[in-house]
Design a protein around this motif. Structure first.
Motif, PDB file in Angstrom:
ATOM      1  N   VAL A 150       3.289   4.361   0.849  1.00  0.00           N
ATOM      2  CA  VAL A 150       4.363   3.781   0.035  1.00  0.00           C
ATOM      3  C   VAL A 150       3.807   2.508  -0.614  1.00  0.00           C
ATOM      4  O   VAL A 150       3.275   1.642   0.087  1.00  0.00           O
ATOM      5  CB  VAL A 150       5.593   3.429   0.902  1.00  0.00           C
ATOM      6  CG1 VAL A 150       6.687   2.800   0.056  1.00  0.00           C
ATOM      7  CG2 VAL A 150       6.114   4.672   1.613  1.00  0.00           C
ATOM      8  N   PRO A 151       3.889   2.383  -1.948  1.00  0.00           N
ATOM      9  CA  PRO A 151       3.321   1.200  -2.609  1.00  0.00           C
ATOM     10  C   PRO A 151       3.989  -0.098  -2.138  1.00  0.00           C
ATOM     11  O   PRO A 151       5.156  -0.085  -1.714  1.00  0.00           O
ATOM     12  CB  PRO A 151       3.614   1.458  -4.096  1.00  0.00           C
ATOM     13  CG  PRO A 151       3.805   2.930  -4.205  1.00  0.00           C
ATOM     14  CD  PRO A 151       4.434   3.349  -2.908  1.00  0.00           C
ATOM     15  N   PRO A 152       3.268  -1.224  -2.180  1.00  0.00           N
ATOM     16  CA  PRO A 152       3.863  -2.516  -1.804  1.00  0.00           C
ATOM     17  C   PRO A 152       5.123  -2.813  -2.606  1.00  0.00           C
ATOM     18  O   PRO A 152       5.217  -2.485  -3.795  1.00  0.00           O
ATOM     19  CB  PRO A 152       2.747  -3.520  -2.140  1.00  0.00           C
ATOM     20  CG  PRO A 152       1.487  -2.722  -2.054  1.00  0.00           C
ATOM     21  CD  PRO A 152       1.854  -1.349  -2.538  1.00  0.00           C
ATOM     22  N   GLY A 153       6.105  -3.400  -1.936  1.00  0.00           N
ATOM     23  CA  GLY A 153       7.353  -3.782  -2.607  1.00  0.00           C
ATOM     24  C   GLY A 153       8.419  -2.708  -2.615  1.00  0.00           C
ATOM     25  O   GLY A 153       9.504  -2.911  -3.156  1.00  0.00           O
ATOM     26  N   ILE A 154       8.121  -1.529  -2.030  1.00  0.00           N
ATOM     27  CA  ILE A 154       9.090  -0.421  -2.030  1.00  0.00           C
ATOM     28  C   ILE A 154       9.460  -0.066  -0.593  1.00  0.00           C
ATOM     29  O   ILE A 154       8.602   0.057   0.270  1.00  0.00           O
ATOM     30  CB  ILE A 154       8.512   0.817  -2.753  1.00  0.00           C
ATOM     31  CG1 ILE A 154       8.254   0.507  -4.230  1.00  0.00           C
ATOM     32  CG2 ILE A 154       9.436   2.021  -2.608  1.00  0.00           C
ATOM     33  CD1 ILE A 154       7.551   1.618  -4.983  1.00  0.00           C
ATOM     34  N   PRO A 198      -1.598  -6.897  -0.342  1.00  0.00           N
ATOM     35  CA  PRO A 198      -0.936  -7.574   0.780  1.00  0.00           C
ATOM     36  C   PRO A 198      -1.185  -6.885   2.119  1.00  0.00           C
ATOM     37  O   PRO A 198      -1.497  -5.693   2.189  1.00  0.00           O
ATOM     38  CB  PRO A 198       0.545  -7.505   0.399  1.00  0.00           C
ATOM     39  CG  PRO A 198       0.661  -6.300  -0.482  1.00  0.00           C
ATOM     40  CD  PRO A 198      -0.640  -6.202  -1.219  1.00  0.00           C
ATOM     41  N   TYR A 199      -1.042  -7.647   3.194  1.00  0.00           N
ATOM     42  CA  TYR A 199      -1.183  -7.138   4.560  1.00  0.00           C
ATOM     43  C   TYR A 199      -0.298  -7.987   5.462  1.00  0.00           C
ATOM     44  O   TYR A 199       0.227  -9.030   5.045  1.00  0.00           O
ATOM     45  CB  TYR A 199      -2.645  -7.197   5.019  1.00  0.00           C
ATOM     46  CG  TYR A 199      -3.298  -8.531   4.804  1.00  0.00           C
ATOM     47  CD1 TYR A 199      -3.148  -9.566   5.723  1.00  0.00           C
ATOM     48  CD2 TYR A 199      -4.057  -8.786   3.650  1.00  0.00           C
ATOM     49  CE1 TYR A 199      -3.740 -10.803   5.524  1.00  0.00           C
ATOM     50  CE2 TYR A 199      -4.644 -10.025   3.449  1.00  0.00           C
ATOM     51  CZ  TYR A 199      -4.485 -11.030   4.386  1.00  0.00           C
ATOM     52  OH  TYR A 199      -5.049 -12.257   4.185  1.00  0.00           O
ATOM     53  N   LYS A 200      -0.120  -7.570   6.711  1.00  0.00           N
ATOM     54  CA  LYS A 200       0.744  -8.327   7.630  1.00  0.00           C
ATOM     55  C   LYS A 200       0.083  -9.613   8.098  1.00  0.00           C
ATOM     56  O   LYS A 200       0.653 -10.691   8.009  1.00  0.00           O
ATOM     57  CB  LYS A 200       1.107  -7.456   8.841  1.00  0.00           C
ATOM     58  CG  LYS A 200       2.215  -6.460   8.567  1.00  0.00           C
ATOM     59  CD  LYS A 200       2.584  -5.711   9.850  1.00  0.00           C
ATOM     60  CE  LYS A 200       3.683  -4.686   9.576  1.00  0.00           C
ATOM     61  NZ  LYS A 200       3.966  -3.879  10.778  1.00  0.00           N
ATOM     62  N   ARG A 201      -1.136  -9.494   8.633  1.00  0.00           N
ATOM     63  CA  ARG A 201      -1.832 -10.686   9.137  1.00  0.00           C
ATOM     64  C   ARG A 201      -3.319 -10.388   9.283  1.00  0.00           C
ATOM     65  O   ARG A 201      -3.723  -9.236   9.423  1.00  0.00           O
ATOM     66  CB  ARG A 201      -1.270 -11.103  10.499  1.00  0.00           C
ATOM     67  CG  ARG A 201      -1.473 -10.092  11.614  1.00  0.00           C
ATOM     68  CD  ARG A 201      -0.779 -10.452  12.898  1.00  0.00           C
ATOM     69  NE  ARG A 201      -0.972  -9.426  13.914  1.00  0.00           N
ATOM     70  CZ  ARG A 201      -1.903  -9.463  14.859  1.00  0.00           C
ATOM     71  NH1 ARG A 201      -2.733 -10.497  14.924  1.00  0.00           N
ATOM     72  NH2 ARG A 201      -2.012  -8.506  15.756  1.00  0.00           N
ATOM     73  N   LYS A 202      -4.089 -11.459   9.237  1.00  0.00           N
ATOM     74  CA  LYS A 202      -5.526 -11.330   9.479  1.00  0.00           C
ATOM     75  C   LYS A 202      -5.794 -11.425  10.975  1.00  0.00           C
ATOM     76  O   LYS A 202      -5.121 -12.152  11.691  1.00  0.00           O
ATOM     77  CB  LYS A 202      -6.309 -12.410   8.737  1.00  0.00           C
ATOM     78  CG  LYS A 202      -6.737 -11.984   7.345  1.00  0.00           C
ATOM     79  CD  LYS A 202      -7.874 -12.816   6.799  1.00  0.00           C
ATOM     80  CE  LYS A 202      -8.354 -12.170   5.489  1.00  0.00           C
ATOM     81  NZ  LYS A 202      -9.380 -12.965   4.822  1.00  0.00           N
TER      82      LYS A 202
END
Length: 583
Positions: A150-154, A198-202
């Motif tokens: 699912v693309p980011p933002g959706i 984007p990602y959740k965390r490094k």
């Protein structure tokens, strides 16, 4: 569409007016040929455009049309095994359209619009999904299972999902968001190259990226999600080292960017990769590789874009949960392209004419590497390891590109011309190179390689450092005048250099070395030293020790295939003990 007119042309830089409503980094079509360009400066109602193609024949008064969108890459099935130019145009398709010499103004979709892929959904109608969730899979190659996300933002609820063979343009799912809007999901998505995905965390990287190159894996390791640079003068082996890392690195996906280097070097990659076998699967390496070629005879402006194109593709596969190795060869040519464009923009030059923002741009690039927890409701961990070659003029490591790179990377593999002239490859200088990842991975190495590995590595480095000190003395008074203990140290260091660190990239066995075999090789050398030291104390002549036949067995061990290495190691170890018990 916003239309303007050209008022000035200076090589790859075109100045246009009438584009007052355009935005920075918008893509434009320039001139009657519709050349592809990008707005890089807006000033006093005029737009400065870097054109990614040859600008001869473009003149004042010709039109410029803004697309209103930034430079984006298409991300979906079809990336693997492909070779693109710097702005993600597939070179094979361009060749079909215009032959070996690419015509200007050609626009070809990055992903094949006619090829059908077997889409297998992994969610069902009524499921709630969020950005980053995997909704289906496509078997892209025998090595890569391409995950459709699912693309980011959706986010929202799946109200329809299909199964079967589709092109990347076909709608495979429909998501209804919390506003009641219905969003079509295709097998590909677009992403602007200058913005990191984007990602959740490094996550702090803890796992080494084994490369199969002993000098790297033993002394200067890199982690999955780490950053490294390979600076060195012409002829010191930067490109071959990059090729070796791309071939054998313990990564599931390889993105190789040929940025401003010679065309024959990219040709070598194209010829070799389909023939080479992946050490784990036995399949051709090309089945997990994406190539981006922007060679020295291609337009200068596109070099800058090629780096961003490559890192964006790498981030996309990282988001699927893969470990990705990105090779950039070389960032010096990228910096030179920035310098040329900056000069044409009449910006205030920094050190050696490079733009003042050189350090920031390099930091932005390497910052996009790392090990991350990806978006999505289920946990996935992926990584991008960025390895950049640097080609400073004359091998001068005080060059601004080298110094700016060293400020942001954590591994430095310094190539030495004197080693290359001695035919010692990889020509990585063990006295000047370094890695800052030891604390991250030492526990892992002890578990995987052996409990005494850290002590062995430390001991081996001590021998090499002691050798450099003794060499100075030996030059003055002669090696025969050294004490037997010091001569033994010199011989052990020579064995480490010639039998362990030296590696033949073109030998079918020695080209790749597993961590276990690497451990056995170093273990034998140090075991020989230990037994020799005991014999010296009991009065055995150093010349007799140096001439022992078992040393030849240790030297030849590197050419023993992996499946025979353990048995051969035991034989040589036994022979070492037997030999010293008889002298």
């Amino acid at each position: 569409m916003i239309e303007g007119k050209i008022v000035r042309v200076a090589g790859p830089l075109v100045i246009a007016e009438g584009l007052s409503n355009a935005k920075m980094f918008d893509m434009v079509r320039v001139g009657d040929l519709g050349l592809i360009g990008e707005i890089i400066e807006l000033k006093s109602g005029r737009a400065s455009i870097q054109v990614y193609e040859e600008t001869s024949g473009i003149g004042v008064g010709q039109k410029v049309i803004s697309t209103g969108e930034p430079l984006v890459v298409e991300l979906g099935p079809g990336l693997i095994e492909n070779i693109y130019d710097g702005i993600q145009r597939p070179l094979s398709e361009l060749a079909k359209s215009s032959g070996a010499f690419i015509s200007r103004g050609l626009v070809v979709p990055a992903l094949d619009r006619s090829k059908k892929w077997d889409f297998n959904p992994v969610v069902k109608k009524g499921d709630t999904v969020e950005a980053g969730d995997v909704i289906g899979e496509v078997k892209e190659t025998t090595l890569v299972n391409h995950k459709i996300m699912v693309p980011p933002g959706i986010n929202g609820k799946i109200i329809d999902i299909k199964s079967g063979s589709f092109t990347v343009e076909d709608v495979v799912a429909i998501i209804e968001n919390n506003k009641g809007e219905k969003i079509d999901i295709k097998m590909y998505q677009k992403w602007p190259v200058r913005i990191g995905r984007p990602y959740k965390r490094k996550i702090n990287p803890k796992e080494p990226l084994f490369t199969g190159q002993r000098v790297v894996d033993a002394f200067f390791p890199i982690v999955k999600g780490g950053t490294a640079c390979i600076p060195g003068p012409f002829g010191s082996g930067k490109t071959v080292t990059q090729h070796q890392l791309a071939k054998w690195a313990d990564a599931q996906i390889v993105v190789y960017i040929g940025c401003g280097e010679r065309g024959n070097e990219m040709t070598d990659v194209l010829i070799e990769f389909p023939e080479l076998q992946d050490p784990k699967s036995g399949e051709p390496l090309m089945k997990r590789t994406v190539l981006i070629a922007n060679t020295s005879n291609m337009p200068v402006a596109a070099r800058e874009a090629s780096i961003y194109t490559g890192i964006t593709i790498a981030e996309y596969f990282r988001d699927m949960g893969y470990d990705v190795a990105l090779m950039a060869d070389s960032t010096s040519r990228w910096a030179e392209a920035m310098r040329e464009i900056s000069g044409r923009l009449e910006e205030m030059p920094g050190e050696e004419g490079y733009p003042a923002y050189l350090g920031r741009r390099l930091a932005e690039f390497y910052e996009r590497a790392g090990r991350v927890e990806t978006l999505g409701s289920t946990q996935r961990i992926g990584s991008v390891s960025a390895i950049g070659a640097v080609s400073p003029p004359g091998g001068d490591l005080s060059d601004p590109v080298v110094q700016s790179t060293l400020r942001v990377v954590k591994v430095f593999w310094g190539l030495d011309a004197s080693l290359a002239y001695k035919r010692h490859f990889p020509a990585i200088n063990w006295l000047t190179s370094y890695s800052l990842y030891y604390s991250n991975i030492d526990d892992y190495l002890v578990e995987i390689i052996g409990e005494d590995w850290i002590d062995m590595r430390t001991k081996a480095m001590e021998f090499l450092q002691r050798e450099s000190e003794l060499e100075e003395i030996a030059r003055l008074i002669g090696i025969e005048s050294l004490s037997p203990e010091n001569r033994l140290i010199m011989e052990t260091a020579r064995s480490i250099r010639e039998d362990f660190l030296h590696q033949n990239a073109f030998h079918e066995v020695d080209s790749y070395c597993s961590p276990k075999k690497m451990y056995m090789m170093l273990k034998m050398i140090l075991l020989f030293h230990q037994e020799a030291e005991t014999s010296l104390k009991s009065g055995v002549d150093i010349k007799k020790i140096i001439g022992l036949e078992v040393r030849e067995d240790i030297a030849r061990f590197r050419y023993i295939p992996e499946n025979e290495a353990a048995n051969e190691f035991e034989k040589i170890k036994t022979k070492i003990f037997e030999t010293f018990s008889k002298i």
